[in-house]
Design a protein around this motif. Structure first.
Motif, PDB file in Angstrom:
ATOM      1  N   PRO A 116     -20.633 -14.696  40.748  1.00  0.00           N
ATOM      2  CA  PRO A 116     -21.616 -15.795  40.699  1.00  0.00           C
ATOM      3  C   PRO A 116     -21.902 -16.282  39.282  1.00  0.00           C
ATOM      4  CG  PRO A 116     -22.644 -13.707  41.337  1.00  0.00           C
ATOM      5  CD  PRO A 116     -21.161 -13.507  41.440  1.00  0.00           C
ATOM      6  N   LYS A 117     -21.857 -15.369  38.300  1.00  0.00           N
ATOM      7  CA  LYS A 117     -22.217 -15.777  36.940  1.00  0.00           C
ATOM      8  C   LYS A 117     -21.297 -16.886  36.447  1.00  0.00           C
ATOM      9  CE  LYS A 117     -24.238 -12.753  34.455  1.00  0.00           C
ATOM     10  NZ  LYS A 117     -24.322 -11.409  33.789  1.00  0.00           N
ATOM     11  N   SER A 118     -20.054 -16.854  36.902  1.00  0.00           N
ATOM     12  CA  SER A 118     -19.092 -17.860  36.407  1.00  0.00           C
ATOM     13  C   SER A 118     -19.525 -19.258  36.845  1.00  0.00           C
ATOM     14  CB  SER A 118     -17.712 -17.547  36.980  1.00  0.00           C
ATOM     15  OG  SER A 118     -17.767 -17.642  38.408  1.00  0.00           O
ATOM     16  N   TYR A 119     -20.161 -19.364  37.986  1.00  0.00           N
ATOM     17  CA  TYR A 119     -20.640 -20.669  38.458  1.00  0.00           C
ATOM     18  C   TYR A 119     -21.840 -21.105  37.610  1.00  0.00           C
ATOM     19  CZ  TYR A 119     -17.595 -20.016  42.486  1.00  0.00           C
ATOM     20  OH  TYR A 119     -16.486 -19.841  43.280  1.00  0.00           O
ATOM     21  N   TYR A 120     -22.650 -20.106  37.256  1.00  0.00           N
ATOM     22  CA  TYR A 120     -23.844 -20.369  36.425  1.00  0.00           C
ATOM     23  C   TYR A 120     -23.404 -20.909  35.070  1.00  0.00           C
ATOM     24  CZ  TYR A 120     -27.492 -18.677  33.146  1.00  0.00           C
ATOM     25  OH  TYR A 120     -28.410 -18.557  32.119  1.00  0.00           O
ATOM     26  N   TRP A 173     -28.942 -13.227  41.862  1.00  0.00           N
ATOM     27  CA  TRP A 173     -28.146 -14.468  41.874  1.00  0.00           C
ATOM     28  C   TRP A 173     -26.951 -14.362  40.935  1.00  0.00           C
ATOM     29  CZ3 TRP A 173     -32.894 -18.225  41.122  1.00  0.00           C
ATOM     30  CH2 TRP A 173     -33.555 -18.399  42.343  1.00  0.00           C
ATOM     31  N   LEU A 174     -27.176 -13.805  39.734  1.00  0.00           N
ATOM     32  CA  LEU A 174     -26.121 -13.809  38.715  1.00  0.00           C
ATOM     33  C   LEU A 174     -25.124 -12.677  38.893  1.00  0.00           C
ATOM     34  CD1 LEU A 174     -28.150 -14.758  35.513  1.00  0.00           C
ATOM     35  CD2 LEU A 174     -26.799 -16.230  37.034  1.00  0.00           C
ATOM     36  N   ASN A 175     -25.508 -11.632  39.616  1.00  0.00           N
ATOM     37  CA  ASN A 175     -24.614 -10.474  39.689  1.00  0.00           C
ATOM     38  C   ASN A 175     -24.111 -10.169  41.083  1.00  0.00           C
ATOM     39  OD1 ASN A 175     -25.000  -9.744  36.794  1.00  0.00           O
ATOM     40  ND2 ASN A 175     -27.130  -9.626  37.530  1.00  0.00           N
ATOM     41  N   LYS A 176     -24.831 -10.656  42.070  1.00  0.00           N
ATOM     42  CA  LYS A 176     -24.411 -10.318  43.451  1.00  0.00           C
ATOM     43  C   LYS A 176     -24.334 -11.593  44.297  1.00  0.00           C
ATOM     44  CE  LYS A 176     -25.955  -7.138  47.090  1.00  0.00           C
ATOM     45  NZ  LYS A 176     -27.121  -7.892  47.627  1.00  0.00           N
ATOM     46  N   ASP A 177     -25.445 -12.195  44.569  1.00  0.00           N
ATOM     47  CA  ASP A 177     -25.510 -13.462  45.298  1.00  0.00           C
ATOM     48  C   ASP A 177     -24.588 -13.397  46.511  1.00  0.00           C
ATOM     49  OD1 ASP A 177     -24.502 -16.923  44.698  1.00  0.00           O
ATOM     50  OD2 ASP A 177     -26.118 -16.104  45.946  1.00  0.00           O
ATOM     51  N   TYR A 178     -24.839 -12.390  47.360  1.00  0.00           N
ATOM     52  CA  TYR A 178     -23.915 -12.097  48.473  1.00  0.00           C
ATOM     53  C   TYR A 178     -23.678 -13.333  49.349  1.00  0.00           C
ATOM     54  CZ  TYR A 178     -21.766 -10.051  52.584  1.00  0.00           C
ATOM     55  OH  TYR A 178     -20.903  -9.800  53.611  1.00  0.00           O
ATOM     56  N   PHE A 179     -24.689 -14.197  49.498  1.00  0.00           N
ATOM     57  CA  PHE A 179     -24.539 -15.356  50.389  1.00  0.00           C
ATOM     58  C   PHE A 179     -24.143 -16.622  49.618  1.00  0.00           C
ATOM     59  CE2 PHE A 179     -25.570 -12.942  53.974  1.00  0.00           C
ATOM     60  CZ  PHE A 179     -26.639 -12.094  53.683  1.00  0.00           C
ATOM     61  N   MET A 180     -23.649 -16.426  48.356  1.00  0.00           N
ATOM     62  CA  MET A 180     -22.957 -17.489  47.605  1.00  0.00           C
ATOM     63  C   MET A 180     -23.765 -18.769  47.425  1.00  0.00           C
ATOM     64  SD  MET A 180     -19.148 -16.949  49.096  1.00  0.00           S
ATOM     65  CE  MET A 180     -18.262 -15.412  48.910  1.00  0.00           C
ATOM     66  N   THR A 181     -25.050 -18.607  47.161  1.00  0.00           N
ATOM     67  CA  THR A 181     -25.874 -19.776  46.841  1.00  0.00           C
ATOM     68  C   THR A 181     -25.307 -20.510  45.629  1.00  0.00           C
ATOM     69  OG1 THR A 181     -27.900 -18.825  47.750  1.00  0.00           O
ATOM     70  CG2 THR A 181     -28.167 -20.425  45.977  1.00  0.00           C
ATOM     71  N   LEU A 182     -24.911 -19.781  44.622  1.00  0.00           N
ATOM     72  CA  LEU A 182     -24.425 -20.417  43.381  1.00  0.00           C
ATOM     73  C   LEU A 182     -23.086 -21.124  43.605  1.00  0.00           C
ATOM     74  CD1 LEU A 182     -26.779 -18.769  42.342  1.00  0.00           C
ATOM     75  CD2 LEU A 182     -25.397 -18.095  40.361  1.00  0.00           C
ATOM     76  N   ALA A 183     -22.262 -20.537  44.442  1.00  0.00           N
ATOM     77  CA  ALA A 183     -20.928 -21.115  44.672  1.00  0.00           C
ATOM     78  C   ALA A 183     -21.014 -22.452  45.402  1.00  0.00           C
ATOM     79  CB  ALA A 183     -20.083 -20.135  45.483  1.00  0.00           C
ATOM     80  N   ASP A 184     -22.035 -22.624  46.243  1.00  0.00           N
ATOM     81  CA  ASP A 184     -22.168 -23.875  47.005  1.00  0.00           C
ATOM     82  C   ASP A 184     -23.117 -24.859  46.331  1.00  0.00           C
ATOM     83  OD1 ASP A 184     -21.752 -22.839  50.507  1.00  0.00           O
ATOM     84  OD2 ASP A 184     -20.415 -23.886  49.119  1.00  0.00           O
ATOM     85  N   PHE A 185     -23.675 -24.481  45.160  1.00  0.00           N
ATOM     86  CA  PHE A 185     -24.711 -25.319  44.518  1.00  0.00           C
ATOM     87  C   PHE A 185     -24.189 -26.707  44.155  1.00  0.00           C
ATOM     88  CE2 PHE A 185     -28.630 -26.131  42.349  1.00  0.00           C
ATOM     89  CZ  PHE A 185     -28.296 -26.910  41.235  1.00  0.00           C
ATOM     90  N   SER A 186     -23.062 -26.780  43.490  1.00  0.00           N
ATOM     91  CA  SER A 186     -22.635 -28.109  42.997  1.00  0.00           C
ATOM     92  C   SER A 186     -22.288 -29.027  44.175  1.00  0.00           C
ATOM     93  CB  SER A 186     -21.461 -27.981  42.049  1.00  0.00           C
ATOM     94  OG  SER A 186     -20.363 -27.464  42.779  1.00  0.00           O
ATOM     95  N   ALA A 187     -21.645 -28.494  45.204  1.00  0.00           N
ATOM     96  CA  ALA A 187     -21.336 -29.332  46.376  1.00  0.00           C
ATOM     97  C   ALA A 187     -22.626 -29.835  47.007  1.00  0.00           C
ATOM     98  CB  ALA A 187     -20.550 -28.515  47.401  1.00  0.00           C
ATOM     99  N   TYR A 188     -23.640 -28.974  46.990  1.00  0.00           N
ATOM    100  CA  TYR A 188     -24.930 -29.360  47.598  1.00  0.00           C
ATOM    101  C   TYR A 188     -25.607 -30.454  46.776  1.00  0.00           C
ATOM    102  CZ  TYR A 188     -29.603 -29.012  49.571  1.00  0.00           C
ATOM    103  OH  TYR A 188     -30.819 -29.314  50.153  1.00  0.00           O
ATOM    104  N   MET A 189     -25.508 -30.305  45.444  1.00  0.00           N
ATOM    105  CA  MET A 189     -26.112 -31.337  44.586  1.00  0.00           C
ATOM    106  C   MET A 189     -25.354 -32.651  44.730  1.00  0.00           C
ATOM    107  SD  MET A 189     -28.721 -29.932  43.484  1.00  0.00           S
ATOM    108  CE  MET A 189     -29.364 -31.083  42.253  1.00  0.00           C
TER     109      MET A 189
END
Ligand code: 26W
Length: 818
Positions: A714-718, A751-767
């Motif tokens: 997840p950190k890579s998306y951040y 969020w930055l280390n686990k984020d099992y449900f991938m909130t960060l990975a889907d953030f940009s598509a959502y925005m």
């Protein structure tokens, strides 16, 4: 012109007013002049029940006398919502009620508001049970809802100064409860504990203690069917009420101990809706209502028979297991057939196997209940024997179907080893006739992943029944303005019991005048909700903004975190002027969500949402452009007020996690657009309303699986997305915690280390999809046209259609008299 199908009682408003007056006098002992709105509510409820009692009696009679197989819906939860308006609608007394109450000199809203909403459920599963028993009655199918009358329902949610959730007991029975009929004469004994002995070759259970299960019966009036079914909720009472000896020795606590212990069983609903706590009391509750209900069903369908021929039982009634919670019913029926009626194992097994069907409502492995054999053995020693024997029979049977010993080992109902565990989902799958998921994607994933081994071996047991919602409560009662417009557009109100008729609105979406009427209905609902929110919560919601709702239980897989991070990003953009003033689309975001009391991450998310709301709503720079409201104690009542007033609904769970969702269906049927992932029933909603009328974003199930396989960081998306980084940093830097950088640390770290449900990975598509949403919203006519097409094409999501699927594919029965 309009051929009426809505039930219309011949009673005149004046006559109904007299009936209410009579009830006030004879039931409550007050005159209309002395009465309070709460008195009028109770009197009205009692009067309505009297209008329904004949159909109730004839339905009960025909069910037993006839040859139509009945349905027993076993559920630990029934989230019924308030009853008055639904009972009036189905009794054809709605109009009379409004005029009668006015004639009696009372404000109708005050009378309606006097009813306390029963909260005998957590969320989706409980509400689905309520929609299903409404549809069963409305289709004239003989049925019982069987459950527990908890003394305390789902906790009342309050927010403290810090915006944190505080749970308060929901003592709903503190108020007059006019709908339930306590029937002491039909109570059942439920045993626990003790041991099993051999007596002349027969197993005999010697229980250590027992409780009295007292049925509290609720009428379930059908809409336009003239049938009234029963919701039978069991309440636990003690046989030996009071220990007089202890009392005489002034050991007062001991004196009532037996009573308290017994009544504890139906004391309170477990507020978890995903992770079982494995508590003994929970298993006591499950066995309590299942054991009482099975005895009750035999009493009902074999009235007065000492030795009923129970080989006919599966043709009299079949039981639907609402998730794993009532699965102990399988060994219980085996025990009753063998120990109490003397059937041999194989006969008992064939009867039992034909009597049960299992619906799975989740994909979260941790939500599938697994009970320790030790605990079952202590509480239900005879049942553990039977479960072990079922497991041996199962493993032996598997041995004839596959020689993959690893697979057989994985499928064991009772695991090996020194601390055996009992997999209730496996017991349900082997012990029942059918297994179904609650949406096409969910049922597929059950076969491909969660219950893969079982679908390989017992493929023909697996089927799908996509969820549905009752149009009576969630359109007719919640949205009378839209209901009137639909009836006008279709020229009939028969759509209320045949929702596919909504398709007749498709051509009207091309008629700008009709679309404008539709838009006016939505706007009027928004104004009404704004007034309601002011009255109930002192919120100042601007009905001229886009009303954007997210209402459901708080759970990480549902990703309220994604929504709040997007709001923070929008807030930052407005603050930084990155978005120019006229480019901002005024939006009001409304959250509604309870978290299980022990669910830390969920409760921290609630606190974050409340504090973002506090900062945003008090920031003059964003006034009128962005607002966030979080009405506390989200329940059915709030849903009925907010859903008709919503423009945009959030269904943003990680793909592959939400079994179905039912809120998504209610919003589409009430003319809201949906922004969502390809998860649960979103997939089918999008298929039916048209991809062009649905805001899709995010990874698919396969893409999610691929990312897990590849290793998700997840950190890579951040680091890669400055918008995301800014939003996460604002959560971390104390902006929403009065400078306290530690408050949300657990969330940010996750969020930055686990984020099992991938909130960060889907953030940009959502925005990114927000742009599409705002562009369309700036064309109100096109928005309303697409929203109307959501209504027109969502008839499939009626619980009547879902019940038709169960009747055809699983229960093989139908309306009475057929
Ligand atoms: C034992 C703890 C527990 C309690 C309740 C585990 C699981 C549950 C329920 C199955 C959770 C639930 O309500 N599931 C929801 O069921 C709805 C009706 O089918 C679906 O629409 C939702 O997607 C699903 O989350």
């Amino acid at each position: 012109m309009t051929e009426h199908t809505a039930p219309m009682s011949p009673t005149t408003p004046g006559e109904f007013a007299d009936e209410i007056r009579k009830e006030l006098k004879y039931t409550q002992g007050v005159t209309a002049e002395q009465a309070t709105p709460a008195d009028v509510y109770v009197a009205t409820a009692t009067a309505v029940r009297k209008h329904l009692v004949d159909s109730w009696a004839s339905t009960q009679h025909d069910m037993v006398a006839g040859s139509t197989k009945a349905v027993g819906y076993f559920s630990a939860e029934f989230l019924m919502g308030k009853q008055l308006l639904n009972a009036l609608l189905n009794a054809g007394l709605s109009d009379q009620f409004y005029d009668a109450v006015k004639e009696l000199g009372f404000d109708v809203q005050d009378v309606i508001d006097s009813e306390y909403e029963p909260g005998l459920g957590n969320g989706g599963l409980g509400r689905l049970a309520a929609c299903y028993i409404d549809s069963l009655a409305s289709k004239g199918v003989p049925a019982f809802g069987y459950g527990i009358q908890y003394r305390y329902g789902i906790f009342k949610q309050e927010f403290d100064e810090q915006g944190a959730q505080v749970e308060r007991p929901d003592y709903w029975l503190a108020n007059e409860e006019p709908w339930g009929h306590i029937d002491y004469n039909r109570s059942q004994r439920v045993n626990y504990g003790g041991s099993v002995v051999e007596e002349n070759g027969k197993k005999v259970w010697k229980p250590a203690w027992s409780v009295r299960a007292v049925p509290v019966d609720y009428m379930v009036p059908g809409y336009a069917s003239g049938r009234v079914n029963t919701l039978r909720l069991w309440s636990a009472k003690s046989y030996d009420e009071f220990d007089l000896l202890a009392f005489n020795k002034s050991e007062y606590v001991d004196a009532v101990k037996p009573q308290v212990a017994a009544e504890n069983i139906s004391k309170i609903l477990y507020p978890e809706d995903s992770t079982p706590q494995g508590k003994a009391l929970r298993l006591e509750q499950q066995y309590f209502f299942v054991a009482a209900s099975i005895q009750d069903a035999i009493r009902v369908f074999y009235p007065g028979e000492e030795n009923p021929d129970l080989t006919t039982f599966p043709s009299k009634i079949c039981f639907q297991l609402n998730d794993t919670h009532p699965v102990i019913g399988i060994p219980e029926l085996m025990r009753v057939l063998i120990d109490e009626y003397g059937y041999d194992w194989d006969t008992a097994w064939s009867i039992t196997n034909k009597s049960f069907n299992y619906t799975c409502h989740t994909l979260l492995p941790e939500a599938l209940e697994v009970w320790s054999a030790k605990l079952i053995g202590e509480l239900l020693p005879r049942h553990l024997e039977i479960i072990n024997k079922i497991n041996e029979q199962f493993v032996a049977e598997l041995g004839t179907k596959t020689n993959d010993s690893a697979k057989i080992d994985r499928m064991r109902i009772v695991t090996d080893g020194e601390d055996p565990q009992v997999h209730m989902a496996y017991l349900a799958t082997y012990g029942g006739l059918h297994v179904n998921g609650v949406a096409a994607l969910h049922s597929q994933l059950l076969k491909d992943v969660t219950l893969r081994d079982f679908s390989d071996v017992y493929g023909d047991k697996f089927t799908n029944v996509t969820n549905g919602v009752t149009p009576r409560r969630f359109i007719r009662i919640a949205n009378p303005r839209l209901s009137a417009l639909i009836t006008e557009g279709l020229g009939t109100d028969r759509w209320l019991s045949d929702l596919d008729m909504l398709e007749g609105l498709v051509p009207l979406a091309k008629d700008d005048e009709f679309v404008k009427k539709f838009a006016a209905v939505k706007q009027a609902n928004k104004v009404a909700f704004s007034n309601y929110a002011k009255r109930e919560y002192d919120f100042d919601i601007d009905p001229n903004t886009m009303v954007n709702s997210m209402i459901k239980r708080l759970h990480e897989y549902k990703r309220q975190s994604l929504k709040i991070l997007s709001v923070i990003s929008q807030y930052a953009d407005i603050k930084s002027g990155k978005v120019s003033a006229d480019d901002i689309l005024p939006r009001t975001v409304v959250f509604g969500a309870k978290a299980a009391p022990g669910y830390k991450m969920a409760k921290l998310t609630i606190q974050l949402i409340n504090n973002v709301a506090r900062v945003v709503n008090n920031d003059p720079d964003v006034k009128g452009k962005l607002a966030v409201y979080y009405p506390w104690n989200y329940n059915i009542r709030l849903a009925q007020h907010l859903i008709p007033a919503t423009d945009l609904d959030e269904q943003i769970s990680q793909a592959g996690k939400e079994a179905s969702g039912t809120g998504n269906m209610k919003f589409a049927l009430n003319g809201a657009m949906t922004v969502g992932t390809l998860d649960g029933a979103n997939v089918e909603i999008r298929e039916r309303v048209g991809a062009e009328n649905f805001f899709l974003f995010g990874m698919t199930v396969d893409e999610v699986e691929a990312l897990y396989a590849k290793g998700y960081e997840p950190k890579s998306y951040y680091e890669a997305d400055p918008r995301l980084k800014q939003a996460v940093d604002m959560v971390a830097d104390g902006t929403f915690s009065e400078g306290d950088k530690g408050l949300y640390e657990p969330l940010v770290t996750d969020w930055l280390n686990k984020d099992y449900f991938m909130t960060l990975a889907d953030f940009s598509a959502y925005m990114d999809i927000q742009g599409e949403i705002e562009t369309l919203y700036r064309e109100p006519l096109e928005w309303s046209r697409k929203a109307l097409l959501n209504v027109a094409n969502s008839g499939f999501f009626s619980s009547d259609r879902a019940i038709d699927d169960y009747l055809r594919d699983i229960w093989e029965t139908g309306p009475l008299g057929e």
